[in-house]
Structure formats: structure tokens, C-alpha cells
Design a protein around this motif. Structure first.
Motif, PDB file in Angstrom:
ATOM      1  N   LEU A 182      31.521  41.441  28.721  1.00 36.38           N
ATOM      2  CA  LEU A 182      31.654  42.883  28.512  1.00 36.38           C
ATOM      3  C   LEU A 182      32.968  43.163  27.804  1.00 36.38           C
ATOM      4  O   LEU A 182      33.999  42.577  28.143  1.00 36.38           O
ATOM      5  CB  LEU A 182      31.646  43.615  29.866  1.00 36.38           C
ATOM      6  CG  LEU A 182      31.936  45.118  29.820  1.00 36.38           C
ATOM      7  CD1 LEU A 182      30.727  45.862  29.276  1.00 36.38           C
ATOM      8  CD2 LEU A 182      32.287  45.634  31.194  1.00 36.38           C
ATOM      9  N   GLU A 183      32.950  44.032  26.806  1.00 34.57           N
ATOM     10  CA  GLU A 183      34.177  44.480  26.148  1.00 34.57           C
ATOM     11  C   GLU A 183      34.416  45.920  26.531  1.00 34.57           C
ATOM     12  O   GLU A 183      33.493  46.737  26.531  1.00 34.57           O
ATOM     13  CB  GLU A 183      34.073  44.330  24.637  1.00 34.57           C
ATOM     14  CG  GLU A 183      34.124  42.896  24.193  1.00 34.57           C
ATOM     15  CD  GLU A 183      34.297  42.750  22.696  1.00 34.57           C
ATOM     16  OE1 GLU A 183      34.420  43.780  21.989  1.00 34.57           O
ATOM     17  OE2 GLU A 183      34.300  41.609  22.224  1.00 34.57           O
ATOM     18  N   TRP A 189      42.318  39.827  23.624  1.00 35.44           N
ATOM     19  CA  TRP A 189      42.710  39.777  25.033  1.00 35.44           C
ATOM     20  C   TRP A 189      41.489  39.534  25.913  1.00 35.44           C
ATOM     21  O   TRP A 189      40.412  40.050  25.632  1.00 35.44           O
ATOM     22  CB  TRP A 189      43.359  41.089  25.459  1.00 35.44           C
ATOM     23  CG  TRP A 189      44.729  41.276  24.920  1.00 35.44           C
ATOM     24  CD1 TRP A 189      45.090  42.094  23.902  1.00 35.44           C
ATOM     25  CD2 TRP A 189      45.923  40.634  25.369  1.00 35.44           C
ATOM     26  NE1 TRP A 189      46.441  42.003  23.680  1.00 35.44           N
ATOM     27  CE2 TRP A 189      46.971  41.112  24.576  1.00 35.44           C
ATOM     28  CE3 TRP A 189      46.198  39.689  26.357  1.00 35.44           C
ATOM     29  CZ2 TRP A 189      48.288  40.688  24.746  1.00 35.44           C
ATOM     30  CZ3 TRP A 189      47.511  39.279  26.527  1.00 35.44           C
ATOM     31  CH2 TRP A 189      48.527  39.771  25.734  1.00 35.44           C
ATOM     32  N   THR A 190      41.676  38.764  26.972  1.00 35.11           N
ATOM     33  CA  THR A 190      40.610  38.542  27.941  1.00 35.11           C
ATOM     34  C   THR A 190      41.113  38.837  29.345  1.00 35.11           C
ATOM     35  O   THR A 190      42.309  38.743  29.620  1.00 35.11           O
ATOM     36  CB  THR A 190      40.075  37.089  27.892  1.00 35.11           C
ATOM     37  OG1 THR A 190      41.137  36.179  28.164  1.00 35.11           O
ATOM     38  CG2 THR A 190      39.439  36.773  26.555  1.00 35.11           C
ATOM     39  N   PHE A 205      35.878  40.687  29.210  1.00 33.16           N
ATOM     40  CA  PHE A 205      35.854  40.146  30.567  1.00 33.16           C
ATOM     41  C   PHE A 205      35.143  38.796  30.549  1.00 33.16           C
ATOM     42  O   PHE A 205      34.099  38.647  29.921  1.00 33.16           O
ATOM     43  CB  PHE A 205      35.162  41.118  31.521  1.00 33.16           C
ATOM     44  CG  PHE A 205      35.962  42.362  31.761  1.00 33.16           C
ATOM     45  CD1 PHE A 205      36.857  42.433  32.814  1.00 33.16           C
ATOM     46  CD2 PHE A 205      35.844  43.458  30.925  1.00 33.16           C
ATOM     47  CE1 PHE A 205      37.610  43.568  33.030  1.00 33.16           C
ATOM     48  CE2 PHE A 205      36.586  44.601  31.133  1.00 33.16           C
ATOM     49  CZ  PHE A 205      37.480  44.662  32.189  1.00 33.16           C
ATOM     50  N   VAL A 206      35.734  37.808  31.256  1.00 36.20           N
ATOM     51  CA  VAL A 206      35.206  36.450  31.277  1.00 36.20           C
ATOM     52  C   VAL A 206      34.887  36.062  32.715  1.00 36.20           C
ATOM     53  O   VAL A 206      35.748  36.128  33.590  1.00 36.20           O
ATOM     54  CB  VAL A 206      36.237  35.457  30.691  1.00 36.20           C
ATOM     55  CG1 VAL A 206      35.716  34.037  30.763  1.00 36.20           C
ATOM     56  CG2 VAL A 206      36.585  35.836  29.264  1.00 36.20           C
ATOM     57  N   TYR A 218      39.783  41.247  38.266  1.00 38.94           N
ATOM     58  CA  TYR A 218      40.020  40.441  37.072  1.00 38.94           C
ATOM     59  C   TYR A 218      41.523  40.410  36.816  1.00 38.94           C
ATOM     60  O   TYR A 218      42.231  41.362  37.123  1.00 38.94           O
ATOM     61  CB  TYR A 218      39.308  41.057  35.858  1.00 38.94           C
ATOM     62  CG  TYR A 218      37.817  40.823  35.862  1.00 38.94           C
ATOM     63  CD1 TYR A 218      37.256  39.799  35.120  1.00 38.94           C
ATOM     64  CD2 TYR A 218      36.974  41.621  36.629  1.00 38.94           C
ATOM     65  CE1 TYR A 218      35.888  39.572  35.129  1.00 38.94           C
ATOM     66  CE2 TYR A 218      35.607  41.398  36.644  1.00 38.94           C
ATOM     67  CZ  TYR A 218      35.077  40.371  35.895  1.00 38.94           C
ATOM     68  OH  TYR A 218      33.723  40.140  35.912  1.00 38.94           O
ATOM     69  N   GLU A 219      42.014  39.306  36.247  1.00 41.31           N
ATOM     70  CA  GLU A 219      43.412  39.162  35.872  1.00 41.31           C
ATOM     71  C   GLU A 219      43.535  38.894  34.383  1.00 41.31           C
ATOM     72  O   GLU A 219      42.680  38.245  33.789  1.00 41.31           O
ATOM     73  CB  GLU A 219      44.058  37.987  36.619  1.00 41.31           C
ATOM     74  CG  GLU A 219      44.286  38.254  38.074  1.00 41.31           C
ATOM     75  CD  GLU A 219      45.024  37.119  38.753  1.00 41.31           C
ATOM     76  OE1 GLU A 219      45.061  35.986  38.219  1.00 41.31           O
ATOM     77  OE2 GLU A 219      45.564  37.361  39.848  1.00 41.31           O
ATOM     78  N   ARG A 220      44.624  39.377  33.821  1.00 38.12           N
ATOM     79  CA  ARG A 220      44.875  39.158  32.404  1.00 38.12           C
ATOM     80  C   ARG A 220      45.047  37.666  32.144  1.00 38.12           C
ATOM     81  O   ARG A 220      45.758  36.970  32.852  1.00 38.12           O
ATOM     82  CB  ARG A 220      46.135  39.911  31.982  1.00 38.12           C
ATOM     83  CG  ARG A 220      46.470  39.721  30.529  1.00 38.12           C
ATOM     84  CD  ARG A 220      47.483  40.712  30.035  1.00 38.12           C
ATOM     85  NE  ARG A 220      48.823  40.424  30.517  1.00 38.12           N
ATOM     86  CZ  ARG A 220      49.899  41.094  30.115  1.00 38.12           C
ATOM     87  NH1 ARG A 220      49.776  42.097  29.262  1.00 38.12           N
ATOM     88  NH2 ARG A 220      51.072  40.780  30.586  1.00 38.12           N
TER      89      ARG A 220
END
Length: 73
Positions: A16-17, A59-60, A8-9, A49-51
Motif C-alpha cells: 500500500l502507498e 520511503w518504506t 508499507f512492507v 509499522y516502523e520507518r
């Protein structure tokens, strides 16, 4: 069901992963609402959150918006 690990960004879950359900294309869901990014009670809100693009192999999920309590229910 398979899973994919994302990072997550931005927002309250920055860096966080977490494993999320994988879509048929092998990537994470297009959008994900995160309620408690650290497993505790970070506040009375939901975080959208969006891909994002897959930069360099991982992937974020990019922070978009915070919803007040009850908006996503």
C-alpha cells in the motif's frame, strides 16, 4: 505541514502507498499505527509499522506488530 509518500512492507497493508506527515528531516514518522489499510474494515486490530531505510529513492514502512482491539487507545 508537508507530506511524504511511503510504501508499507509486510503485514496487512503490504504494498500500500500512502502519504504520511513528514518529519523535520523530510522522512516519514519513525512509527505509524495503521488501522484500516484498505479504507474498509480489515479486522479489529491496529498494525504498527516502523520507518525503514530509504532503498533506491522511496520511503518504506516495515511491519512490526499487530495489536488487539483497544490496545492502542
Amino acid at each position: 505541514m508537508s507530506e511524504v509518500t511511503v510504501r508499507f512492507v509486510g503485514g496487512p497493508a503490504h504494498d500500500l502507498e500512502r502519504a504520511l506527515p513528514a518529519e523535520p528531516d523530510g522522512g516519514p514518522p519513525a512509527r505509524w499505527i495503521l488501522r484500516h489499510p484498505d479504507g474498509g474494515d480489515p479486522g479489529p486490530a491496529d498494525h504498527l509499522y516502523e520507518r525503514a531505510d530509504r532503498p533506491g529513492g522511496g520511503w518504506t514502512m516495515r511491519f512490526v506488530h499487530t495489536y488487539p482491539v483497544g490496545m492502542t487507545e
